[in-house]
Design an enzyme around this catalytic site. Structure first.
Site, PDB file in Angstrom:
ATOM      1  N   ARG A 133       0.464  -9.304  13.208  1.00 25.84           N
ATOM      2  CA  ARG A 133      -0.264  -8.350  12.363  1.00 25.84           C
ATOM      3  C   ARG A 133      -1.083  -9.060  11.299  1.00 25.84           C
ATOM      4  O   ARG A 133      -2.167  -8.616  10.942  1.00 25.84           O
ATOM      5  CB  ARG A 133       0.707  -7.356  11.739  1.00 25.84           C
ATOM      6  CG  ARG A 133       1.028  -6.228  12.720  1.00 25.84           C
ATOM      7  CD  ARG A 133       2.393  -5.669  12.513  1.00 25.84           C
ATOM      8  NE  ARG A 133       2.520  -5.004  11.254  1.00 25.84           N
ATOM      9  CZ  ARG A 133       3.643  -4.989  10.533  1.00 25.84           C
ATOM     10  NH1 ARG A 133       4.710  -5.614  10.967  1.00 25.84           N
ATOM     11  NH2 ARG A 133       3.683  -4.329   9.415  1.00 25.84           N
TER      12      ARG A 133
ATOM     13  N   ARG B  15      11.589  -1.302  10.860  1.00 24.39           N
ATOM     14  CA  ARG B  15      10.583  -0.993  11.872  1.00 24.39           C
ATOM     15  C   ARG B  15      10.560  -2.051  12.970  1.00 24.39           C
ATOM     16  O   ARG B  15      10.734  -3.226  12.706  1.00 24.39           O
ATOM     17  CB  ARG B  15       9.200  -0.919  11.210  1.00 24.39           C
ATOM     18  CG  ARG B  15       8.974   0.396  10.504  1.00 24.39           C
ATOM     19  CD  ARG B  15       7.775   0.391   9.595  1.00 24.39           C
ATOM     20  NE  ARG B  15       6.613  -0.313  10.133  1.00 24.39           N
ATOM     21  CZ  ARG B  15       5.464  -0.410   9.481  1.00 24.39           C
ATOM     22  NH1 ARG B  15       5.325   0.126   8.287  1.00 24.39           N
ATOM     23  NH2 ARG B  15       4.451  -1.049  10.018  1.00 24.39           N
TER      24      ARG B  15
ATOM     25  N   LYS C 189       0.828  -1.212   0.000  1.00 23.81           N
ATOM     26  CA  LYS C 189       0.000   0.000   0.000  1.00 23.81           C
ATOM     27  C   LYS C 189       0.863   1.265   0.000  1.00 23.81           C
ATOM     28  O   LYS C 189       0.589   2.216  -0.730  1.00 23.81           O
ATOM     29  CB  LYS C 189      -0.918   0.024   1.238  1.00 23.81           C
ATOM     30  CG  LYS C 189      -1.795  -1.211   1.385  1.00 23.81           C
ATOM     31  CD  LYS C 189      -2.717  -1.102   2.600  1.00 23.81           C
ATOM     32  CE  LYS C 189      -2.000  -1.126   3.941  1.00 23.81           C
ATOM     33  NZ  LYS C 189      -1.479  -2.459   4.337  1.00 23.81           N
TER      34      LYS C 189
ATOM     35  N   ARG D  77      -9.353   0.040   8.869  1.00 26.41           N
ATOM     36  CA  ARG D  77      -8.863  -1.313   9.125  1.00 26.41           C
ATOM     37  C   ARG D  77      -9.868  -2.147   9.908  1.00 26.41           C
ATOM     38  O   ARG D  77      -9.603  -3.317  10.183  1.00 26.41           O
ATOM     39  CB  ARG D  77      -7.577  -1.232   9.946  1.00 26.41           C
ATOM     40  CG  ARG D  77      -6.286  -1.426   9.156  1.00 26.41           C
ATOM     41  CD  ARG D  77      -5.153  -1.082  10.101  1.00 26.41           C
ATOM     42  NE  ARG D  77      -3.924  -1.741   9.821  1.00 26.41           N
ATOM     43  CZ  ARG D  77      -2.926  -1.184   9.120  1.00 26.41           C
ATOM     44  NH1 ARG D  77      -3.061  -0.001   8.572  1.00 26.41           N
ATOM     45  NH2 ARG D  77      -1.810  -1.827   8.975  1.00 26.41           N
TER      46      ARG D  77
ATOM     47  N   ARG E 101      11.548  -5.827   4.788  1.00 24.93           N
ATOM     48  CA  ARG E 101      11.249  -4.407   4.511  1.00 24.93           C
ATOM     49  C   ARG E 101      12.128  -3.481   5.354  1.00 24.93           C
ATOM     50  O   ARG E 101      12.352  -3.704   6.532  1.00 24.93           O
ATOM     51  CB  ARG E 101       9.776  -4.143   4.829  1.00 24.93           C
ATOM     52  CG  ARG E 101       9.389  -2.682   4.703  1.00 24.93           C
ATOM     53  CD  ARG E 101       7.913  -2.503   4.627  1.00 24.93           C
ATOM     54  NE  ARG E 101       7.234  -2.757   5.894  1.00 24.93           N
ATOM     55  CZ  ARG E 101       5.925  -2.648   6.051  1.00 24.93           C
ATOM     56  NH1 ARG E 101       5.168  -2.330   5.024  1.00 24.93           N
ATOM     57  NH2 ARG E 101       5.383  -2.890   7.213  1.00 24.93           N
TER      58      ARG E 101
HETATM   59  P1  ADP Z   1       1.657  -1.993   7.325  1.00 21.09           P
HETATM   60  O1  ADP Z   1       2.543  -1.222   6.404  1.00 21.09           O
HETATM   61  O2  ADP Z   1       2.327  -3.173   7.881  1.00 21.09           O
HETATM   62  O3  ADP Z   1       0.310  -2.269   6.782  1.00 21.09           O
HETATM   63  P2  ADP Z   1       1.080   0.401   8.869  1.00 21.09           P
HETATM   64  O4  ADP Z   1       2.259   1.278   8.761  1.00 21.09           O
HETATM   65  O5  ADP Z   1      -0.092   0.731   8.015  1.00 21.09           O
HETATM   66  O6  ADP Z   1       1.511  -1.108   8.636  1.00 21.09           O
HETATM   67  O7  ADP Z   1       0.599   0.340  10.401  1.00 21.09           O
HETATM   68  C1  ADP Z   1       1.507   0.053  11.448  1.00 21.09           C
HETATM   69  C2  ADP Z   1       0.752  -0.102  12.751  1.00 21.09           C
HETATM   70  O8  ADP Z   1       0.081   1.129  13.052  1.00 21.09           O
HETATM   71  C3  ADP Z   1      -0.349  -1.152  12.756  1.00 21.09           C
HETATM   72  O9  ADP Z   1       0.146  -2.442  13.039  1.00 21.09           O
HETATM   73  C4  ADP Z   1      -1.258  -0.628  13.862  1.00 21.09           C
HETATM   74  O10 ADP Z   1      -0.734  -0.900  15.141  1.00 21.09           O
HETATM   75  C5  ADP Z   1      -1.186   0.872  13.645  1.00 21.09           C
HETATM   76  N1  ADP Z   1      -2.263   1.326  12.716  1.00 21.09           N
HETATM   77  C6  ADP Z   1      -2.081   1.845  11.466  1.00 21.09           C
HETATM   78  N2  ADP Z   1      -3.265   2.138  10.889  1.00 21.09           N
HETATM   79  C7  ADP Z   1      -4.212   1.795  11.786  1.00 21.09           C
HETATM   80  C8  ADP Z   1      -5.635   1.834  11.788  1.00 21.09           C
HETATM   81  N3  ADP Z   1      -6.336   2.280  10.724  1.00 21.09           N
HETATM   82  N4  ADP Z   1      -6.276   1.407  12.914  1.00 21.09           N
HETATM   83  C9  ADP Z   1      -5.606   0.965  13.973  1.00 21.09           C
HETATM   84  N5  ADP Z   1      -4.274   0.883  14.042  1.00 21.09           N
HETATM   85  C10 ADP Z   1      -3.570   1.294  12.968  1.00 21.09           C
END
Ligand code: ADP
Ligand code: ZN
Length: 216
Positions: free
Chosen positions: A175, A164, A17, A92, A131
């Site tokens: 996750r 990260r 994404k 989410r 990553r």
């Molecule tokens: P990824 O790139 O792995 O999809 P993100 O950078 O989007 O991860 O998100 C990292 C973390 O931030 C998630 O694991 C969660 O803890 C938190 N997070 C991000 N977006 C949301 C959301 N919409 N609702 C709840 N928690 C979120």
């Protein structure tokens, strides 16, 4: 460039994404909101919200809906680019999707499409644990097939490249579990609204080409 411009990017962790968002922003003036990036900025700034979010993020759990929804609502208010909107990592949960619907109705910016990047868990797990990203501009790299030109430094801004905390294998597995339990229901939610576009994950240029085709 695109006919459909108010978009959600949906997909498991590591589905691409963030990478796709960056490519789309280069192609057209999208207003990009990444809740992950916003949360990491709060953590870095050491705010109260950041402190609350950090432990949840590190263990791979979701940050509570109310917190994230408020953050997105604030970000949406700063929307100056009228071209289009890219929501990356939000919503989410179904509850977040309902809160978003309200916020977008208020703004008069209804959704045009939800792009779902489909991949199996093994693929995502491999992606996540390899990553790396830039601490300064958030650009995403991969240790094996998309490394920065100079080891440890961002091609774009010279910022420090890091892994990260939540991309460790244990956290990544968690996750994925959270994705299946809480985010997967959104696929049917948006399918029922006739908004879902499904694209298989893969090599970035090919995925981007398919997204462009699907949004026109
Ligand atoms: P990824 O790139 O792995 O999809 P993100 O950078 O989007 O991860 O998100 C990292 C973390 O931030 C998630 O694991 C969660 O803890 C938190 N997070 C991000 N977006 C949301 C959301 N919409 N609702 C709840 N928690 C979120
Ligand atoms: Zn950078």
């Amino acid at each position: 460039m695109f006919k459909k411009t108010n978009l959600i990017l949906l997909g498991g962790p590591g589905a691409g994404k963030g990478t796709l968002s960056a490519m789309m922003e280069e192609a057209a003036p999208f207003f990009h909101i990444s809740t992950g990036d916003l949360l990491r900025a709060e953590v870095k700034a050491g705010t109260e919200l950041g402190k609350q979010a950090k432990a949840l993020m590190d263990s791979g759990k979701l940050v509570p809906d109310e917190i994230v929804a408020a953050m997105v609502k604030d970000a949406l208010k700063k929307d100056e680019k009228k071209y289009g909107m890219l929501l990356d990592g939000y919503p989410r949960t179904v509850n977040q999707a309902l809160l978003l619907e309200e916020a977008l109705t208020e703004l008069g910016r209804p959704l045009d499409a939800v792009v779902y990047f489909q991949a199996d868990d093994d693929f995502l797990l491999r992606r996540l644990t390899s990553r790396i990203m830039c601490r300064k501009c958030n650009r995403i790299y991969n240790r094996f097939n998309m490394a920065p030109k100079v080891d440890g430094l961002c091609d774009d801004c010279g910022g420090e490249i890091y892994q990260r905390d939540d991309d460790s294998e244990a956290s990544a597995r968690n996750r994925l579990k959270v994705f299946h339990e809480q985010t997967q229901p959104l696929i049917d939610f948006y399918k029922n609204k006739g908004l879902l576009i499904e694209i298989p994950c893969g090599e970035r240029d090919q995925v981007f080409a398919e997204v462009v085709k699907a949004l026109n």
